[in-house]
Design an enzyme around this catalytic site. Structure first.
Site, PDB file in Angstrom:
ATOM      1  N   GLU A  87      -1.027  -5.752   8.659  1.00 19.82           N
ATOM      2  CA  GLU A  87      -0.870  -5.286   9.219  1.00 19.82           C
ATOM      3  C   GLU A  87      -0.852  -5.534  10.793  1.00 19.82           C
ATOM      4  O   GLU A  87      -2.425  -5.494  11.395  1.00 19.82           O
ATOM      5  CB  GLU A  87      -0.416  -3.052   9.751  1.00 19.82           C
ATOM      6  N   LYS A 105      -0.734  -9.603   2.702  1.00 14.77           N
ATOM      7  CA  LYS A 105      -0.265  -9.292   3.815  1.00 14.77           C
ATOM      8  C   LYS A 105      -1.192  -8.086   5.126  1.00 14.77           C
ATOM      9  O   LYS A 105      -1.927  -7.400   3.891  1.00 14.77           O
ATOM     10  CB  LYS A 105       0.535  -8.873   3.628  1.00 14.77           C
ATOM     11  N   GLU A 151       8.957  -3.940  10.991  1.00 14.77           N
ATOM     12  CA  GLU A 151       9.873  -2.403   9.992  1.00 14.77           C
ATOM     13  C   GLU A 151      10.412  -1.921  11.763  1.00 14.77           C
ATOM     14  O   GLU A 151       9.560  -1.574  12.346  1.00 14.77           O
ATOM     15  CB  GLU A 151       8.657  -2.034   9.344  1.00 14.77           C
ATOM     16  N   ASP A 190       0.307  -1.054  -0.007  1.00 20.19           N
ATOM     17  CA  ASP A 190       0.182   0.436   0.054  1.00 20.19           C
ATOM     18  C   ASP A 190       0.796   1.569  -0.105  1.00 20.19           C
ATOM     19  O   ASP A 190      -0.069   2.581  -0.201  1.00 20.19           O
ATOM     20  CB  ASP A 190      -1.123   0.489   1.084  1.00 20.19           C
ATOM     21  N   SER A 191       1.817   1.507  -0.039  1.00 21.01           N
ATOM     22  CA  SER A 191       3.021   2.173  -0.059  1.00 21.01           C
ATOM     23  C   SER A 191       2.990   2.962  -1.487  1.00 21.01           C
ATOM     24  O   SER A 191       3.578   3.934  -2.265  1.00 21.01           O
ATOM     25  CB  SER A 191       4.866   1.481   0.189  1.00 21.01           C
ATOM     26  N   ASP A 227       0.009  -6.411  -0.659  1.00 24.07           N
ATOM     27  CA  ASP A 227      -1.083  -5.659   0.433  1.00 24.07           C
ATOM     28  C   ASP A 227      -2.812  -5.001   0.635  1.00 24.07           C
ATOM     29  O   ASP A 227      -2.974  -5.142  -0.108  1.00 24.07           O
ATOM     30  CB  ASP A 227      -0.323  -4.131   0.975  1.00 24.07           C
TER      31      ASP A 227
HETATM   32  N1  LIG Z   1       9.259   1.010   4.887  1.00 22.38           N
HETATM   33  C1  LIG Z   1       9.114   2.236   4.728  1.00 22.38           C
HETATM   34  N2  LIG Z   1       8.024   2.470   5.745  1.00 22.38           N
HETATM   35  C2  LIG Z   1       7.825   3.322   5.132  1.00 22.38           C
HETATM   36  O1  LIG Z   1       6.628   3.736   6.359  1.00 22.38           O
HETATM   37  C3  LIG Z   1       8.209   4.874   4.407  1.00 22.38           C
HETATM   38  C4  LIG Z   1       8.831   3.862   3.414  1.00 22.38           C
HETATM   39  N3  LIG Z   1       9.273   2.678   3.762  1.00 22.38           N
HETATM   40  N4  LIG Z   1       9.994   4.707   2.430  1.00 22.38           N
HETATM   41  C5  LIG Z   1       8.565   6.093   2.359  1.00 22.38           C
HETATM   42  C6  LIG Z   1       7.915   6.515   3.037  1.00 22.38           C
HETATM   43  C7  LIG Z   1       9.128   7.379   4.304  1.00 22.38           C
HETATM   44  N5  LIG Z   1       8.849   7.330   5.456  1.00 22.38           N
HETATM   45  C8  LIG Z   1       9.784   7.142   6.421  1.00 22.38           C
HETATM   46  C9  LIG Z   1      10.470   6.414   7.309  1.00 22.38           C
HETATM   47  C10 LIG Z   1      11.104   6.883   8.125  1.00 22.38           C
HETATM   48  C11 LIG Z   1      11.640   7.775   8.322  1.00 22.38           C
HETATM   49  C12 LIG Z   1      12.925   8.215   9.935  1.00 22.38           C
HETATM   50  O2  LIG Z   1      13.362   9.182   8.857  1.00 22.38           O
HETATM   51  N6  LIG Z   1      13.296   7.585  10.206  1.00 22.38           N
HETATM   52  C13 LIG Z   1      14.545   7.687  11.171  1.00 22.38           C
HETATM   53  C14 LIG Z   1      14.173   6.796  12.193  1.00 22.38           C
HETATM   54  C15 LIG Z   1      12.997   7.619  13.619  1.00 22.38           C
HETATM   55  C16 LIG Z   1      13.024   7.474  14.979  1.00 22.38           C
HETATM   56  O3  LIG Z   1      14.658   7.596  15.133  1.00 22.38           O
HETATM   57  O4  LIG Z   1      12.281   6.941  15.620  1.00 22.38           O
HETATM   58  C17 LIG Z   1      15.669   7.613  10.866  1.00 22.38           C
HETATM   59  O5  LIG Z   1      16.761   8.178  11.550  1.00 22.38           O
HETATM   60  O6  LIG Z   1      14.872   6.434   9.687  1.00 22.38           O
HETATM   61  C18 LIG Z   1      11.995   8.641   6.874  1.00 22.38           C
HETATM   62  C19 LIG Z   1      10.157   8.067   6.092  1.00 22.38           C
HETATM   63  C20 LIG Z   1       7.617   6.154   5.609  1.00 22.38           C
HETATM   64  N7  LIG Z   1       7.575   5.618   4.273  1.00 22.38           N
HETATM   65  C1  LIG Z   2       7.025  -1.395   3.698  1.00 20.25           C
HETATM   66  C2  LIG Z   2       6.139  -1.956   2.806  1.00 20.25           C
HETATM   67  C3  LIG Z   2       6.279  -3.464   4.299  1.00 20.25           C
HETATM   68  C4  LIG Z   2       4.725  -2.175   2.753  1.00 20.25           C
HETATM   69  O1  LIG Z   2       4.821  -2.615   3.613  1.00 20.25           O
HETATM   70  C5  LIG Z   2       4.477  -1.270   1.661  1.00 20.25           C
HETATM   71  O2  LIG Z   2       4.992  -1.886   1.593  1.00 20.25           O
HETATM   72  O3  LIG Z   2       3.092  -1.007   2.011  1.00 20.25           O
HETATM   73 MG   LIG Z   3       2.222  -1.880   3.507  1.00 19.59          MG
END
Ligand SMILES: Nc1nc(=O)c2c([nH]1)NC[C@@H]1CN(c3ccc(C(=O)N[C@@H](CCC(=O)O)C(=O)O)cc3)CN21
Ligand SMILES: CC(C)C(=O)C(=O)O
Ligand SMILES: [Mg+2]
Length: 287
Positions: free
Chosen positions: A139, A137, A205, A68-69, A107
């Protein structure tokens, strides 16, 4: 010799040459189990269209998740929350139609399974019937265990997803690492619950590597890491993050293996300039 035995001995022979499932006609749930048993890493990428599905399938990626991304990566939403089953189904159909070896997982979008087991089974059956996917899949750990059990009872393999679950990001307070400190017990309880409910694998995750290692050791089903460190049984990434196509903030756990965004930007710039200068189309491109 049983099919189980021949599959696992085949995988042992194949292991040095190309991963968990290299010479298989079609990856199956038993190959996930065999890979964990034999210590062979499982690989997965997201895919939302037939072009990337074909390429990743040919490269030998074991499973393709039509996530669903797609909400972020295809439709341009800020989160995965608005994605509907009707939006995702044509994408899953494209990927399932293009993958000849990879195991294709659909998903389940936000809102399509949480309220009750009836919704969950109904959505999972739609996904299987209308797309050609091999599994679904969803959540959630303990909170989704009933849904997992009922979908499995309908004959559909389920991949679970715990730790950071993007569909509940507002409840979790953003992109926050899960399973830290006291959160580790919750993570283990969620992992046990989805295993007992019949999931064939579980995505972890954004979880600390040592917590993910404990979960991996405690479970008989394989763990698939998305930012959960090196001790899981497999690794999964969002392909647009991994290939350098995503704009904006990329999570730390992503390692980029290409810069497709820059490649396309350079191509568009060069082509625009060639058209404007009269260099395209040349005689070789004209009839
Ligand atoms: N696997 C995945 N899950 C997501 O939810 C997700 C992606 N990919 N890719 C695209 C966007 C971008 N997302 C995200 C998710 C985390 C951070 C992030 O910066 N996280 C911090 C950690 C946060 C913390 O300290 O609790 C990092 O440093 O990675 C950024 C974008 C959410 N989305
Ligand atoms: C990041 C993965 C696990 C996902 O659920 C998605 O791409 O939607
Ligand atoms: Mg997903």
């Amino acid at each position: 010799m049983t099919q189980e035995n021949s599959a696992s001995s085949a995988m042992r022979e194949e292991a040095p040459y190309g991963g968990a499932t290299q010479n298989l006609k079609r990856v199956r749930t038993r190959h996930f189990a065999n890979a964990k048993k034999n210590g062979i890493k499982i690989t997965g990428l997201t895919s939302y269209d037939q072009l990337t599905a074909r390429i990743f399938d040919e490269a030998g990626i074991d499973f393709l998740l039509v996530g669903d991304s797609a909400g972020n990566n295809v439709f341009g939403y800020e989160t995965t929350l608005p994605v509907t089953v009707d939006e995702l189904i044509p994408l899953v159909r494209a990927v399932a139609g293009a993958a000849s070896r990879a195991f294709v997982i659909a998903d389940m979008p936000f809102g399509s399974y949480e309220a009750n087991t009836r919704d969950a089974v109904h959505t999972a059956i739609r996904m299987m019937k209308e797309t050609g996917a091999h599994a679904v899949k969803l959540e959630g750990g303990i909170r989704s265990a009933d849904q997992i059990r009922h979908i499995v009872d309908a004959g559909i393999p389920v991949m679970a997803h715990i730790g950071f679950t993007p569909q509940s990001e507002h409840q979790l307070g953003g992109h926050v690492i899960q399973g830290r400190g006291a959160g580790e017990d919750q993570l283990l309880a969620d992992a046990k619950a989805v295993e007992e409910a019949g999931a064939f694998a579980v995505v972890l995750e954004m979880v600390p590597a040592d917590a993910a290692a404990k979960v991996t050791a405690a479970l008989s089903i394989p763990t698939i890491s998305v930012g959960a460190g090196p001790h899981c049984d497999g690794q999964l990434l969002v392909w647009t993050d991994w290939a350098g196509l995503t704009q904006g903030r990329i999570p730390k756990f992503v390692k980029q293996y290409a810069q497709i965004g820059q490649t396309l930007r350079d191509a568009a710039t060069a082509w625009k300039s060639d058209v404007e200068n009269g260099e395209y189309p040349g005689p070789e491109n004209s009839y």
